[in-house]
Design an enzyme around this catalytic site. Sequence first.
Site, PDB file in Angstrom:
ATOM      1  N   ASP A 121      18.396  -3.836 -14.657  1.00 43.08           N
ATOM      2  CA  ASP A 121      17.140  -4.408 -15.153  1.00 43.08           C
ATOM      3  C   ASP A 121      16.594  -3.745 -16.406  1.00 43.08           C
ATOM      4  OD1 ASP A 121      17.584  -5.226 -12.527  1.00 43.08           O
ATOM      5  OD2 ASP A 121      15.480  -5.285 -12.011  1.00 43.08           O
ATOM      6  N   CYS A 192      23.612  -7.320  -9.440  1.00 42.68           N
ATOM      7  CA  CYS A 192      23.421  -8.224  -8.305  1.00 42.68           C
ATOM      8  C   CYS A 192      23.558  -9.670  -8.785  1.00 42.68           C
ATOM      9  CB  CYS A 192      22.061  -7.986  -7.675  1.00 42.68           C
ATOM     10  SG  CYS A 192      21.896  -6.350  -6.936  1.00 42.68           S
ATOM     11  N   GLU A 442       6.476  -3.694  -9.043  1.00 44.11           N
ATOM     12  CA  GLU A 442       7.068  -5.011  -8.825  1.00 44.11           C
ATOM     13  C   GLU A 442       6.650  -5.514  -7.446  1.00 44.11           C
ATOM     14  OE1 GLU A 442      11.267  -5.193  -9.272  1.00 44.11           O
ATOM     15  OE2 GLU A 442      11.229  -4.887 -11.435  1.00 44.11           O
ATOM     16  N   SER A 468      10.032  -8.906  -9.278  1.00 50.42           N
ATOM     17  CA  SER A 468      11.483  -8.847  -9.431  1.00 50.42           C
ATOM     18  C   SER A 468      11.953 -10.164 -10.028  1.00 50.42           C
ATOM     19  CB  SER A 468      12.133  -8.636  -8.070  1.00 50.42           C
ATOM     20  OG  SER A 468      13.477  -9.032  -8.073  1.00 50.42           O
TER      21      SER A 468
END
Length: 552
Positions: A121, A192, A442, A468
Amino acid sequence: MRAKQSQYPGMIRFYRNSLLKSMGYIDEDFQRPLVAVIHGWHEITPGHFHLKEIAQHVKASIRSAGGVPVEIPIPGICASCSGNPLRFKYKFPWRDFAATLAEILINAYDFDGAVFMPTCDDVVPAYLMAAARVNIPSIFITGGYMQPGEYEGKPITAFTMLPKYGEYMIGKITEERLAEMEERACPSCGACPEMGTANTMRAVAEALGMSLPGDTSTPANEARLLRLARRAGKQIINLIEKDIKPSDIITKESLENAVRVVLAIGGSTNACIHIPAIAKDCDVDLDLDLWDRMSRETPFICSVYPNHPTYTIRDLDLAGGIQAVMKELSSILHLNVITVTGKTLRENLENIKNLNNDVIRSISNPYSKEGGIAILKGNLAPNGAVVKQSAVSPKMLRHKGLAKVFDSEEDAIDALMKGEVKEKDILVIRYEGPKGSPGCNEMLNIMHCIVGMGLDESVALVTDGRFSGTNKGGAVGHVSPEAADGGPIAVVQNGDMISIDVPNRKLHLEIDNEELMERLRKWRPREPKVKKGVLDFYARFCGPLEKGARIF
Protein backbone atom coordinates in the site's frame (compact mmCIF):
# COMPACT_ATOMS: atom_id res chain seq x y z
CA MET A 1 30.15 5.19 -19.93
CA ARG A 2 31.98 7.02 -17.19
CA ALA A 3 30.27 7.17 -13.82
CA LYS A 4 29.88 10.31 -11.75
CA GLN A 5 32.80 9.45 -9.49
CA SER A 6 35.26 10.31 -12.29
CA GLN A 7 34.20 13.95 -11.84
CA TYR A 8 35.31 14.06 -8.18
CA PRO A 9 38.50 15.90 -7.13
CA GLY A 10 41.43 13.50 -6.88
CA MET A 11 41.69 13.52 -3.08
CA ILE A 12 38.01 12.60 -2.63
CA ARG A 13 38.11 10.03 -5.42
CA PHE A 14 41.11 8.10 -4.02
CA TYR A 15 39.79 8.32 -0.47
CA ARG A 16 36.32 7.05 -1.52
CA ASN A 17 37.65 4.32 -3.77
CA SER A 18 39.92 2.95 -1.04
CA LEU A 19 36.90 2.48 1.21
CA LEU A 20 34.87 0.81 -1.53
CA LYS A 21 37.72 -1.57 -2.31
CA SER A 22 37.45 -2.88 1.27
CA MET A 23 34.13 -4.43 0.16
CA GLY A 24 35.53 -5.98 -3.01
CA TYR A 25 34.96 -3.21 -5.57
CA ILE A 26 37.56 -3.13 -8.38
CA ASP A 27 38.88 -0.28 -10.53
CA GLU A 28 36.57 -1.11 -13.44
CA ASP A 29 33.55 -0.62 -11.18
CA PHE A 30 34.43 3.05 -10.76
CA GLN A 31 34.01 3.65 -14.48
CA ARG A 32 30.53 2.07 -14.64
CA PRO A 33 27.15 3.49 -13.64
CA LEU A 34 26.37 2.94 -9.97
CA VAL A 35 22.78 1.73 -9.55
CA ALA A 36 20.85 1.60 -6.30
CA VAL A 37 18.57 -1.44 -5.98
CA ILE A 38 16.11 -0.36 -3.30
CA HIS A 39 13.63 -2.92 -2.06
CA GLY A 40 11.30 -3.46 0.87
CA TRP A 41 12.50 -6.91 1.96
CA HIS A 42 11.98 -8.19 5.45
CA GLU A 43 10.51 -11.32 6.99
CA ILE A 44 7.10 -10.26 8.30
CA THR A 45 5.06 -9.16 5.27
CA PRO A 46 4.14 -11.36 2.29
CA GLY A 47 4.39 -8.45 -0.13
CA HIS A 48 8.11 -8.10 0.60
CA PHE A 49 9.23 -11.48 1.94
CA HIS A 50 10.41 -12.66 -1.50
CA LEU A 51 12.00 -9.43 -2.77
CA LYS A 52 15.56 -10.18 -1.71
CA GLU A 53 15.60 -13.14 -4.10
CA ILE A 54 14.02 -11.09 -6.91
CA ALA A 55 16.63 -8.37 -6.30
CA GLN A 56 19.41 -10.85 -7.14
CA HIS A 57 17.99 -11.20 -10.66
CA VAL A 58 17.83 -7.42 -11.02
CA LYS A 59 21.44 -7.11 -9.85
CA ALA A 60 22.68 -9.84 -12.19
CA SER A 61 21.05 -8.09 -15.12
CA ILE A 62 22.53 -4.72 -14.14
CA ARG A 63 26.00 -6.29 -14.05
CA SER A 64 25.58 -7.97 -17.43
CA ALA A 65 24.42 -4.65 -18.92
CA GLY A 66 27.55 -2.88 -17.66
CA GLY A 67 26.43 -1.38 -14.36
CA VAL A 68 27.34 -1.82 -10.70
CA PRO A 69 24.33 -2.68 -8.50
CA VAL A 70 24.15 -1.70 -4.83
CA GLU A 71 21.42 -3.38 -2.79
CA ILE A 72 19.70 -1.14 -0.23
CA PRO A 73 16.75 -2.59 1.71
CA ILE A 74 14.33 -0.04 3.12
CA PRO A 75 11.88 -2.41 4.83
CA GLY A 76 8.28 -2.10 3.72
CA ILE A 77 5.22 -1.96 5.92
CA CYS A 78 2.01 -4.00 5.96
CA ALA A 79 -0.16 -3.16 8.94
CA SER A 80 -2.44 -6.10 8.17
CA CYS A 81 0.30 -8.45 9.40
CA SER A 82 0.08 -6.94 12.88
CA GLY A 83 -2.50 -7.09 15.65
CA ASN A 84 -1.26 -3.90 17.30
CA PRO A 85 -4.16 -1.41 17.55
CA LEU A 86 -1.78 1.38 16.48
CA ARG A 87 -0.64 -0.44 13.34
CA PHE A 88 -2.57 1.53 10.72
CA LYS A 89 -1.62 4.84 12.33
CA TYR A 90 2.06 4.27 11.58
CA LYS A 91 1.62 3.81 7.82
CA PHE A 92 1.64 7.47 6.74
CA PRO A 93 4.58 8.37 9.00
CA TRP A 94 6.39 5.33 7.56
CA ARG A 95 5.61 6.46 3.99
CA ASP A 96 7.07 9.90 4.51
CA PHE A 97 10.13 8.79 6.46
CA ALA A 98 10.85 5.96 3.99
CA ALA A 99 10.67 8.40 1.08
CA THR A 100 13.02 10.70 2.93
CA LEU A 101 15.43 7.88 3.82
CA ALA A 102 15.59 6.81 0.16
CA GLU A 103 16.18 10.42 -0.86
CA ILE A 104 19.01 10.74 1.67
CA LEU A 105 20.74 7.49 0.70
CA ILE A 106 20.52 8.07 -3.04
CA ASN A 107 21.75 11.65 -2.88
CA ALA A 108 24.39 11.00 -0.21
CA TYR A 109 26.01 8.24 -2.26
CA ASP A 110 25.56 9.94 -5.63
CA PHE A 111 24.02 7.09 -7.61
CA ASP A 112 23.66 7.24 -11.38
CA GLY A 113 20.33 5.39 -11.40
CA ALA A 114 17.93 3.43 -9.22
CA VAL A 115 15.71 0.37 -9.42
CA PHE A 116 12.87 0.56 -6.89
CA MET A 117 11.20 -2.65 -5.73
CA PRO A 118 8.10 -2.05 -3.56
CA THR A 119 4.87 -4.06 -3.36
CA CYS A 120 2.38 -2.88 -0.75
CA ASP A 121 0.00 0.00 0.00
CA ASP A 122 2.23 2.79 1.30
CA VAL A 123 5.51 1.41 0.01
CA VAL A 124 4.82 2.06 -3.67
CA PRO A 125 3.95 5.75 -3.11
CA ALA A 126 6.89 6.19 -0.73
CA TYR A 127 9.32 4.96 -3.37
CA LEU A 128 7.60 7.03 -6.10
CA MET A 129 7.94 10.14 -3.94
CA ALA A 130 11.64 9.37 -3.47
CA ALA A 131 12.18 8.78 -7.20
CA ALA A 132 10.57 12.11 -8.02
CA ARG A 133 12.72 13.94 -5.47
CA VAL A 134 16.11 12.54 -6.42
CA ASN A 135 15.26 12.67 -10.14
CA ILE A 136 17.89 10.29 -11.42
CA PRO A 137 17.04 7.64 -14.04
CA SER A 138 14.76 5.19 -12.23
CA ILE A 139 12.58 2.16 -12.91
CA PHE A 140 10.08 0.27 -10.76
CA ILE A 141 9.49 -3.44 -10.51
CA THR A 142 6.84 -4.29 -7.95
CA GLY A 143 6.64 -7.64 -6.21
CA GLY A 144 3.83 -9.31 -8.16
CA TYR A 145 0.39 -10.33 -6.98
CA MET A 146 -0.43 -13.10 -4.52
CA GLN A 147 -2.43 -15.97 -5.93
CA PRO A 148 -5.96 -16.11 -4.52
CA GLY A 149 -6.82 -19.04 -2.31
CA GLU A 150 -9.79 -21.30 -2.89
CA TYR A 151 -12.44 -22.55 -0.51
CA GLU A 152 -15.53 -24.54 -1.45
CA GLY A 153 -14.95 -23.75 -5.11
CA LYS A 154 -14.71 -19.97 -4.65
CA PRO A 155 -11.69 -17.64 -4.57
CA ILE A 156 -10.78 -16.25 -1.16
CA THR A 157 -8.14 -13.82 0.08
CA ALA A 158 -6.91 -12.56 3.44
CA PHE A 159 -9.57 -9.88 3.31
CA THR A 160 -12.27 -12.53 3.02
CA MET A 161 -11.49 -13.30 6.66
CA LEU A 162 -12.79 -9.95 7.92
CA PRO A 163 -16.41 -10.10 6.70
CA LYS A 164 -16.41 -13.84 7.43
CA TYR A 165 -15.60 -12.99 11.04
CA GLY A 166 -18.69 -10.79 10.99
CA GLU A 167 -20.66 -13.82 9.79
CA TYR A 168 -19.14 -15.87 12.60
CA MET A 169 -20.21 -13.24 15.14
CA ILE A 170 -23.85 -13.57 14.11
CA GLY A 171 -23.68 -17.36 13.95
CA LYS A 172 -23.74 -17.84 10.18
CA ILE A 173 -20.52 -19.86 10.11
CA THR A 174 -18.55 -21.87 12.67
CA GLU A 175 -15.10 -21.20 14.08
CA GLU A 176 -13.91 -24.42 12.40
CA ARG A 177 -14.87 -23.11 8.95
CA LEU A 178 -13.15 -19.84 9.73
CA ALA A 179 -9.96 -21.72 10.65
CA GLU A 180 -10.13 -23.76 7.41
CA MET A 181 -10.38 -20.55 5.38
CA GLU A 182 -7.44 -19.08 7.28
CA GLU A 183 -5.31 -22.02 6.12
CA ARG A 184 -6.19 -21.49 2.45
CA ALA A 185 -6.56 -17.73 2.02
CA CYS A 186 -2.94 -16.84 1.15
CA PRO A 187 -1.15 -19.51 -0.93
CA SER A 188 1.80 -17.35 -2.07
CA CYS A 189 3.72 -14.16 -1.42
CA GLY A 190 2.88 -10.93 -3.22
CA ALA A 191 0.27 -8.19 -3.12
CA CYS A 192 -3.12 -9.37 -1.82
CA PRO A 193 -5.04 -10.26 -5.01
CA GLU A 194 -7.93 -7.82 -4.84
CA MET A 195 -8.19 -4.21 -5.99
CA GLY A 196 -7.01 -2.96 -2.62
CA THR A 197 -4.51 -0.20 -2.06
CA ALA A 198 -1.47 -2.35 -2.93
CA ASN A 199 -2.67 -3.31 -6.41
CA THR A 200 -4.14 0.14 -6.95
CA MET A 201 -0.78 1.78 -6.31
CA ARG A 202 1.04 -0.85 -8.36
CA ALA A 203 -1.37 0.06 -11.18
CA VAL A 204 -0.57 3.73 -10.58
CA ALA A 205 3.16 3.05 -11.05
CA GLU A 206 2.41 1.29 -14.34
CA ALA A 207 -0.05 3.96 -15.47
CA LEU A 208 2.52 6.66 -14.75
CA GLY A 209 4.98 4.81 -16.97
CA MET A 210 7.43 4.13 -14.12
CA SER A 211 7.20 0.33 -14.30
CA LEU A 212 7.42 -1.95 -17.33
CA PRO A 213 4.18 -2.88 -19.12
CA GLY A 214 2.50 -5.82 -17.41
CA ASP A 215 4.12 -5.23 -14.02
CA THR A 216 0.82 -4.99 -12.10
CA SER A 217 -0.55 -8.24 -13.50
CA THR A 218 2.57 -10.36 -13.00
CA PRO A 219 2.19 -13.10 -10.36
CA ALA A 220 4.69 -13.18 -7.50
CA ASN A 221 5.19 -16.96 -7.74
CA GLU A 222 5.87 -17.35 -11.46
CA ALA A 223 9.05 -17.10 -13.54
CA ARG A 224 7.45 -14.15 -15.33
CA LEU A 225 8.45 -12.00 -12.34
CA LEU A 226 12.06 -13.17 -12.60
CA ARG A 227 12.12 -12.32 -16.31
CA LEU A 228 10.59 -8.93 -15.58
CA ALA A 229 13.30 -8.36 -12.98
CA ARG A 230 15.97 -9.13 -15.59
CA ARG A 231 14.38 -6.74 -18.07
CA ALA A 232 14.20 -3.98 -15.44
CA GLY A 233 17.89 -4.43 -14.58
CA LYS A 234 18.83 -4.11 -18.25
CA GLN A 235 16.49 -1.21 -18.88
CA ILE A 236 17.85 0.97 -16.06
CA ILE A 237 21.19 1.09 -17.90
CA ASN A 238 19.37 2.21 -21.08
CA LEU A 239 17.60 4.92 -19.09
CA ILE A 240 20.92 6.12 -17.67
CA GLU A 241 22.48 6.21 -21.13
CA LYS A 242 19.53 8.20 -22.52
CA ASP A 243 19.26 10.33 -19.34
CA ILE A 244 15.51 9.66 -19.04
CA LYS A 245 14.56 10.75 -15.52
CA PRO A 246 11.37 10.66 -13.44
CA SER A 247 10.74 14.32 -14.25
CA ASP A 248 10.45 13.28 -17.90
CA ILE A 249 7.95 10.54 -17.03
CA ILE A 250 5.90 11.73 -14.04
CA THR A 251 4.25 14.82 -15.48
CA LYS A 252 0.87 16.48 -15.13
CA GLU A 253 -0.32 14.44 -18.11
CA SER A 254 0.87 11.07 -16.78
CA LEU A 255 -0.53 11.86 -13.33
CA GLU A 256 -3.89 12.53 -14.95
CA ASN A 257 -3.56 9.19 -16.75
CA ALA A 258 -2.98 7.51 -13.39
CA VAL A 259 -6.09 9.15 -11.92
CA ARG A 260 -8.19 7.92 -14.83
CA VAL A 261 -6.85 4.38 -14.46
CA VAL A 262 -7.70 4.38 -10.73
CA LEU A 263 -11.23 5.53 -11.57
CA ALA A 264 -11.62 2.96 -14.35
CA ILE A 265 -10.56 0.02 -12.16
CA GLY A 266 -12.51 1.03 -9.05
CA GLY A 267 -9.24 1.51 -7.22
CA SER A 268 -8.64 2.29 -3.58
CA THR A 269 -9.73 5.65 -2.16
CA ASN A 270 -6.21 5.84 -0.69
CA ALA A 271 -5.04 6.78 -4.19
CA CYS A 272 -6.75 10.14 -3.59
CA ILE A 273 -4.15 10.69 -0.87
CA HIS A 274 -1.06 9.08 -2.38
CA ILE A 275 -1.24 10.53 -5.90
CA PRO A 276 -1.39 14.16 -4.65
CA ALA A 277 1.53 13.33 -2.34
CA ILE A 278 3.56 12.05 -5.31
CA ALA A 279 2.45 15.00 -7.46
CA LYS A 280 3.81 17.50 -4.93
CA ASP A 281 7.32 16.13 -5.47
CA CYS A 282 6.76 16.75 -9.19
CA ASP A 283 5.56 20.34 -8.59
CA VAL A 284 2.06 19.42 -9.77
CA ASP A 285 -1.08 20.28 -7.79
CA LEU A 286 -3.85 17.65 -7.98
CA ASP A 287 -6.93 18.58 -5.97
CA LEU A 288 -10.17 16.73 -5.29
CA ASP A 289 -12.04 18.79 -7.86
CA LEU A 290 -9.88 17.17 -10.56
CA TRP A 291 -10.82 13.74 -9.23
CA ASP A 292 -14.51 14.61 -9.34
CA ARG A 293 -14.35 16.06 -12.85
CA MET A 294 -12.45 13.05 -14.16
CA SER A 295 -14.77 10.64 -12.36
CA ARG A 296 -17.73 12.06 -14.25
CA GLU A 297 -15.81 11.62 -17.53
CA THR A 298 -14.14 8.24 -16.90
CA PRO A 299 -16.20 5.04 -17.03
CA PHE A 300 -15.72 2.21 -14.56
CA ILE A 301 -14.70 -0.61 -16.91
CA CYS A 302 -12.66 -3.10 -14.87
CA SER A 303 -14.28 -4.87 -11.92
CA VAL A 304 -12.21 -6.84 -9.42
CA TYR A 305 -13.04 -7.63 -5.78
CA PRO A 306 -14.29 -5.73 -3.74
CA ASN A 307 -16.15 -4.24 -6.71
CA HIS A 308 -16.88 -7.71 -8.13
CA PRO A 309 -17.91 -10.71 -5.99
CA THR A 310 -15.46 -13.22 -7.50
CA TYR A 311 -12.94 -11.63 -9.89
CA THR A 312 -9.42 -11.19 -8.49
CA ILE A 313 -6.18 -9.78 -9.87
CA ARG A 314 -5.57 -13.18 -11.46
CA ASP A 315 -8.62 -12.55 -13.66
CA LEU A 316 -7.25 -9.10 -14.53
CA ASP A 317 -3.95 -10.78 -15.43
CA LEU A 318 -5.68 -13.26 -17.74
CA ALA A 319 -7.63 -10.41 -19.36
CA GLY A 320 -4.50 -8.45 -20.30
CA GLY A 321 -3.75 -6.42 -17.19
CA ILE A 322 -3.47 -2.67 -16.80
CA GLN A 323 -2.16 -2.28 -20.34
CA ALA A 324 -5.47 -3.69 -21.65
CA VAL A 325 -7.35 -1.28 -19.38
CA MET A 326 -5.34 1.62 -20.76
CA LYS A 327 -5.93 0.41 -24.31
CA GLU A 328 -9.70 0.61 -23.69
CA LEU A 329 -9.24 4.09 -22.19
CA SER A 330 -6.88 5.32 -24.92
CA SER A 331 -9.37 7.84 -26.33
CA ILE A 332 -9.28 9.79 -23.04
CA LEU A 333 -5.61 9.31 -22.07
CA HIS A 334 -2.53 11.39 -22.85
CA LEU A 335 -0.80 8.96 -25.20
CA ASN A 336 2.35 10.91 -26.01
CA VAL A 337 3.83 10.67 -22.53
CA ILE A 338 7.19 8.94 -22.25
CA THR A 339 7.59 5.75 -20.18
CA VAL A 340 10.46 3.68 -18.76
CA THR A 341 10.44 1.61 -21.94
CA GLY A 342 11.88 4.69 -23.65
CA LYS A 343 8.74 4.69 -25.80
CA THR A 344 5.52 6.64 -25.54
CA LEU A 345 2.38 5.19 -24.04
CA ARG A 346 0.90 5.18 -27.52
CA GLU A 347 3.73 2.93 -28.76
CA ASN A 348 3.44 0.63 -25.72
CA LEU A 349 -0.26 0.07 -26.39
CA GLU A 350 -0.03 -0.62 -30.12
CA ASN A 351 -0.31 -4.41 -29.92
CA ILE A 352 -2.24 -4.78 -26.65
CA LYS A 353 -5.46 -6.81 -26.66
CA ASN A 354 -8.31 -7.20 -24.20
CA LEU A 355 -8.70 -10.94 -23.65
CA ASN A 356 -11.85 -10.90 -21.51
CA ASN A 357 -14.60 -8.38 -22.16
CA ASP A 358 -16.30 -8.96 -18.85
CA VAL A 359 -13.31 -8.42 -16.56
CA ILE A 360 -12.29 -5.42 -18.70
CA ARG A 361 -15.26 -4.00 -20.55
CA SER A 362 -15.11 -1.58 -23.45
CA ILE A 363 -15.47 2.11 -22.84
CA SER A 364 -18.82 1.95 -24.66
CA ASN A 365 -20.15 -0.85 -22.41
CA PRO A 366 -18.87 -0.01 -18.92
CA TYR A 367 -19.95 -1.33 -15.56
CA SER A 368 -20.99 2.28 -14.94
CA LYS A 369 -20.60 5.53 -16.83
CA GLU A 370 -18.75 7.15 -13.93
CA GLY A 371 -15.48 6.22 -12.30
CA GLY A 372 -15.16 4.15 -9.15
CA ILE A 373 -14.55 7.11 -6.83
CA ALA A 374 -16.81 10.09 -6.13
CA ILE A 375 -16.04 13.29 -4.25
CA LEU A 376 -18.79 14.60 -1.96
CA LYS A 377 -19.10 18.09 -0.51
CA GLY A 378 -21.53 19.86 1.79
CA ASN A 379 -21.73 21.49 5.20
CA LEU A 380 -20.35 18.32 6.80
CA ALA A 381 -17.34 18.21 4.44
CA PRO A 382 -16.60 21.73 3.11
CA ASN A 383 -13.23 20.62 1.72
CA GLY A 384 -14.52 17.31 0.43
CA ALA A 385 -15.04 13.65 1.30
CA VAL A 386 -14.36 10.48 -0.69
CA VAL A 387 -16.48 7.41 -1.41
CA LYS A 388 -15.75 4.29 -3.47
CA GLN A 389 -19.04 4.42 -5.34
CA SER A 390 -18.24 1.32 -7.41
CA ALA A 391 -18.43 -0.76 -4.20
CA VAL A 392 -21.64 0.82 -2.85
CA SER A 393 -24.96 -0.98 -3.22
CA PRO A 394 -27.42 1.00 -5.38
CA LYS A 395 -29.67 1.04 -2.31
CA MET A 396 -27.05 3.08 -0.42
CA LEU A 397 -26.13 5.66 -3.05
CA ARG A 398 -28.75 7.90 -1.46
CA HIS A 399 -29.12 7.40 2.27
CA LYS A 400 -30.52 9.43 5.12
CA GLY A 401 -30.26 8.41 8.75
CA LEU A 402 -29.64 9.37 12.36
CA ALA A 403 -26.06 9.88 13.51
CA LYS A 404 -24.45 7.61 16.08
CA VAL A 405 -21.25 9.36 17.03
CA PHE A 406 -17.97 7.74 18.12
CA ASP A 407 -14.54 9.22 18.75
CA SER A 408 -12.66 6.09 17.72
CA GLU A 409 -13.12 3.01 15.56
CA GLU A 410 -12.81 0.77 18.62
CA ASP A 411 -15.84 2.39 20.29
CA ALA A 412 -17.89 1.98 17.10
CA ILE A 413 -16.98 -1.72 16.79
CA ASP A 414 -17.91 -2.25 20.43
CA ALA A 415 -21.36 -0.72 19.82
CA LEU A 416 -21.79 -2.79 16.65
CA MET A 417 -20.97 -6.04 18.43
CA LYS A 418 -23.38 -5.21 21.26
CA GLY A 419 -26.22 -4.80 18.77
CA GLU A 420 -26.57 -1.07 19.39
CA VAL A 421 -26.45 -0.20 15.68
CA LYS A 422 -29.78 -0.32 13.87
CA GLU A 423 -30.82 -0.25 10.22
CA LYS A 424 -30.60 3.21 8.60
CA ASP A 425 -28.14 4.44 11.24
CA ILE A 426 -25.15 6.47 10.09
CA LEU A 427 -22.05 5.78 12.17
CA VAL A 428 -19.92 8.90 12.55
CA ILE A 429 -16.33 8.06 13.53
CA ARG A 430 -14.23 11.16 14.11
CA TYR A 431 -10.83 12.14 15.52
CA GLU A 432 -9.36 9.46 13.24
CA GLY A 433 -7.87 11.85 10.65
CA PRO A 434 -4.14 12.54 10.16
CA LYS A 435 -3.87 14.82 13.21
CA GLY A 436 -6.60 13.42 15.41
CA SER A 437 -5.81 9.72 15.14
CA PRO A 438 -2.88 10.57 14.81
CA GLY A 439 -1.51 9.02 11.64
CA CYS A 440 -4.97 8.52 10.09
CA ASN A 441 -6.49 5.21 11.03
CA GLU A 442 -7.95 2.89 8.39
CA MET A 443 -11.55 1.98 9.18
CA LEU A 444 -10.81 -1.54 7.98
CA ASN A 445 -12.33 -3.64 10.74
CA ILE A 446 -15.58 -1.73 11.21
CA MET A 447 -16.48 -1.77 7.51
CA HIS A 448 -15.82 -5.48 7.09
CA CYS A 449 -17.83 -6.23 10.24
CA ILE A 450 -20.74 -4.21 8.83
CA VAL A 451 -20.52 -6.22 5.60
CA GLY A 452 -20.17 -9.56 7.39
CA MET A 453 -23.17 -8.80 9.60
CA GLY A 454 -25.31 -8.09 6.54
CA LEU A 455 -25.72 -4.36 7.30
CA ASP A 456 -23.90 -2.92 4.29
CA GLU A 457 -27.22 -2.16 2.54
CA SER A 458 -28.75 -0.44 5.55
CA VAL A 459 -26.00 1.16 7.67
CA ALA A 460 -23.66 3.91 6.46
CA LEU A 461 -20.38 5.18 7.86
CA VAL A 462 -18.98 8.72 7.74
CA THR A 463 -15.45 9.37 9.03
CA ASP A 464 -12.53 11.79 8.90
CA GLY A 465 -10.32 8.71 8.77
CA ARG A 466 -9.64 6.61 5.71
CA PHE A 467 -10.36 3.08 4.51
CA SER A 468 -8.58 0.01 3.30
CA GLY A 469 -8.71 -0.43 -0.44
CA THR A 470 -11.00 -3.40 0.16
CA ASN A 471 -13.80 -1.36 1.70
CA LYS A 472 -17.30 -1.69 0.35
CA GLY A 473 -20.72 -0.45 1.35
CA GLY A 474 -21.92 3.04 2.23
CA ALA A 475 -18.56 4.22 3.53
CA VAL A 476 -17.69 7.91 3.20
CA GLY A 477 -14.18 8.86 4.35
CA HIS A 478 -11.56 11.61 4.24
CA VAL A 479 -14.10 14.12 5.62
CA SER A 480 -12.25 17.44 5.61
CA PRO A 481 -11.55 19.49 7.63
CA GLU A 482 -11.01 16.73 10.16
CA ALA A 483 -12.38 16.89 13.69
CA ALA A 484 -8.98 17.69 15.21
CA ASP A 485 -8.89 20.84 13.06
CA GLY A 486 -12.38 21.88 14.17
CA GLY A 487 -14.18 20.65 11.05
CA PRO A 488 -17.97 20.32 11.20
CA ILE A 489 -17.69 16.58 11.86
CA ALA A 490 -16.38 17.53 15.32
CA VAL A 491 -19.77 18.96 16.35
CA VAL A 492 -22.13 16.27 15.04
CA GLN A 493 -24.37 15.04 17.85
CA ASN A 494 -26.13 11.74 18.42
CA GLY A 495 -29.53 11.87 16.75
CA ASP A 496 -28.60 14.47 14.13
CA MET A 497 -29.95 13.67 10.69
CA ILE A 498 -27.32 13.20 7.96
CA SER A 499 -27.99 12.81 4.25
CA ILE A 500 -25.63 11.14 1.81
CA ASP A 501 -26.31 11.68 -1.90
CA VAL A 502 -23.56 10.13 -4.01
CA PRO A 503 -25.08 10.83 -7.47
CA ASN A 504 -25.39 14.53 -6.60
CA ARG A 505 -22.10 14.56 -4.66
CA LYS A 506 -23.65 15.84 -1.40
CA LEU A 507 -22.85 15.14 2.26
CA HIS A 508 -25.06 17.22 4.51
CA LEU A 509 -25.76 17.63 8.22
CA GLU A 510 -29.47 18.41 8.46
CA ILE A 511 -29.36 21.31 10.92
CA ASP A 512 -29.74 25.00 10.19
CA ASN A 513 -26.64 27.06 9.54
CA GLU A 514 -26.99 29.17 12.70
CA GLU A 515 -27.05 26.04 14.86
CA LEU A 516 -23.97 24.69 13.09
CA MET A 517 -22.09 27.97 13.51
CA GLU A 518 -22.99 28.11 17.21
CA ARG A 519 -21.72 24.58 17.78
CA LEU A 520 -18.47 25.39 15.98
CA ARG A 521 -18.00 28.54 18.09
CA LYS A 522 -18.26 26.45 21.25
CA TRP A 523 -15.91 23.72 20.02
CA ARG A 524 -12.47 23.50 21.67
CA PRO A 525 -9.47 21.44 20.55
CA ARG A 526 -8.88 18.19 22.41
CA GLU A 527 -5.73 17.06 24.11
CA PRO A 528 -3.57 15.09 21.65
CA LYS A 529 -3.94 11.33 21.94
CA VAL A 530 -0.15 10.91 21.62
CA LYS A 531 2.42 13.32 23.02
CA LYS A 532 5.75 11.76 22.08
CA GLY A 533 7.50 9.83 19.35
CA VAL A 534 6.80 9.56 15.64
CA LEU A 535 3.02 9.88 15.89
CA ASP A 536 3.36 13.11 17.87
CA PHE A 537 5.77 14.48 15.24
CA TYR A 538 3.42 13.45 12.45
CA ALA A 539 0.39 15.08 14.10
CA ARG A 540 2.27 18.36 14.49
CA PHE A 541 3.44 18.68 10.89
CA CYS A 542 1.13 16.70 8.58
CA GLY A 543 -1.17 18.27 6.02
CA PRO A 544 -4.79 17.30 5.25
CA LEU A 545 -5.72 14.14 3.40
CA GLU A 546 -6.77 15.95 0.22
CA LYS A 547 -3.24 17.40 -0.03
CA GLY A 548 -1.51 14.06 0.52
CA ALA A 549 -1.24 14.10 4.35
CA ARG A 550 2.51 14.72 4.07
CA ILE A 551 4.92 15.86 6.76
CA PHE A 552 7.75 16.89 4.41
